[in-house]
Write a protein that holds these residues in place. Structure first.
Motif: not given
Length: 323
Positions: A1-24, A223-226
């Motif tokens: 069993m690999t980590l890929e089997c344990i952790l759900p993974k979206p098709s492509k990891t792209e991170w958005i860097h949030l800039q504002s307190g409202k978005a936070f 594996g987390t998304i935020a």
């Protein structure tokens, strides 16, 4: 069993860097289940022995470290946004190990400090991170909440992690279908104390690349998304029993600045998000909403977790208008 089997993974990891307190703040509107992570310098167990040997240490000997980096993680679900500028508050039991890592106590006077009195003022300033897990990570969340970081490291050793990556992970030795639920829980807890939690991997904020994480860095969970970098700006907590009695008796010696807030067992911690990243498949940039947003080529993405209680999770899913 690999980590890929344990952790759900979206098709492509792209991170958005949030800039504002409202978005936070929008990241916390739904009260998601979070991993709360701390990274701090702690006195090593051998510090006293090292100090005793200091006089006899030769100048050309390798430097003996007097501090170790202590990583810890707990599960947090009692939290809520308190404004639209990234501030929020949460409650934590004062005996939790993470409470010790998040807070400091300053003695009211020299007599308190010298006597080891429980009187004191909680001080702010420490940083921590929040990471939001998704469906498929429920067992990791439960395992993190099943044991205290005071007893052991919840993270796997390098050797154990290598075995997992090579697909050699397996159930704890001796695990039997004939055990009762209580026996199974005890056996699993003993295994975690020895080996760490399977699939619990620290990564840099805004990244999935654990190899680029420095030992002293504040971290998120793979594996987390935020990922939210946060800072404690104020805390309110229970006073000592002596001070509580003095207040009830209207004693002039009572320190009324130490009034309890939630109850005698919990700290109410006020914090603010100072930086944040969110996976692109979970962010509606037009409305600034934290919700699953499958992109072109993605049929679906795992919903993120909320908590009903009694180890039962709910899921934040797209609305019907989005499907």
């Amino acid at each position: 069993m690999t980590l890929e089997c344990i952790l759900p993974k979206p098709s492509k990891t792209e991170w958005i860097h949030l800039q504002s307190g409202k978005a936070f703040s929008r990241l916390l509107y739904t009260n998601p289940v979070c991993f709360l992570a701390t990274s701090s310098s702690q006195p090593s167990q051998s510090a006293d022995r090292d100090s005793d040997r200091k006089e006899s240490t030769k100048k050309n000997d390798p430097k003996i470290p007097h501090n170790d980096i202590k990583r810890n993680v707990m599960v947090l679900s009692w939290l809520t946004a308190s404004n639209n500028n990234g501030r929020f508050l949460f409650s934590i039991h004062k005996t939790r190990y993470s409470a010790q890592l998040l807070t400091r106590r300053r003695a009211l006077d020299e007599s308190d400090e010298s006597s080891g009195s429980s009187n004191g003022i909680y001080e702010a300033g420490n940083e921590f991170s929040l990471s939001v897990p998704v469906k498929g990570m429920e067992e990791i969340v439960k395992d993190v909440g099943s044991i205290s970081g005071r007893d052991c490291s919840k993270f796997q050793s390098d050797a154990t992690t290598s075995l997992v990556k090579e697909g050699c992970a397996h159930q704890p030795q001796g695990m039997s279908d004939n055990l009762s639920n209580r026996q199974r829980k005890k056996q699993k807890k003993d295994s975690i104390k020895r080996n760490g939690i399977l699939g619990l991997v620290p990564v840099p904020l805004g990244s999935d690349d654990e190899a680029s994480l420095e030992e002293s860095d504040l971290f998120a969970i793979k594996g987390t998304i935020a990922h939210l970098r946060c800072r404690v700006y104020a805390l309110l907590g229970p006073q000592s029993s002596d001070n509580h009695d003095a207040i009830n008796k209207n004693d002039s010696s009572a320190n009324t600045s130490m009034q309890p807030v939630a109850d005698e067992d919990h700290l109410l911690i006020m914090a603010e998000v100072v930086d944040a990243y969110v996976h692109s498949s979970y962010w509606d940039s037009n409305k600034l909403l934290f919700r699953p947003m499958p992109k072109a080529g993605e049929q679906t993405v795992p919903p993120y977790l909320t908590f009903f209680g009694s180890q039962t999770f709910g899921y934040v899913v797209p609305s019907y208008e989005d499907m």
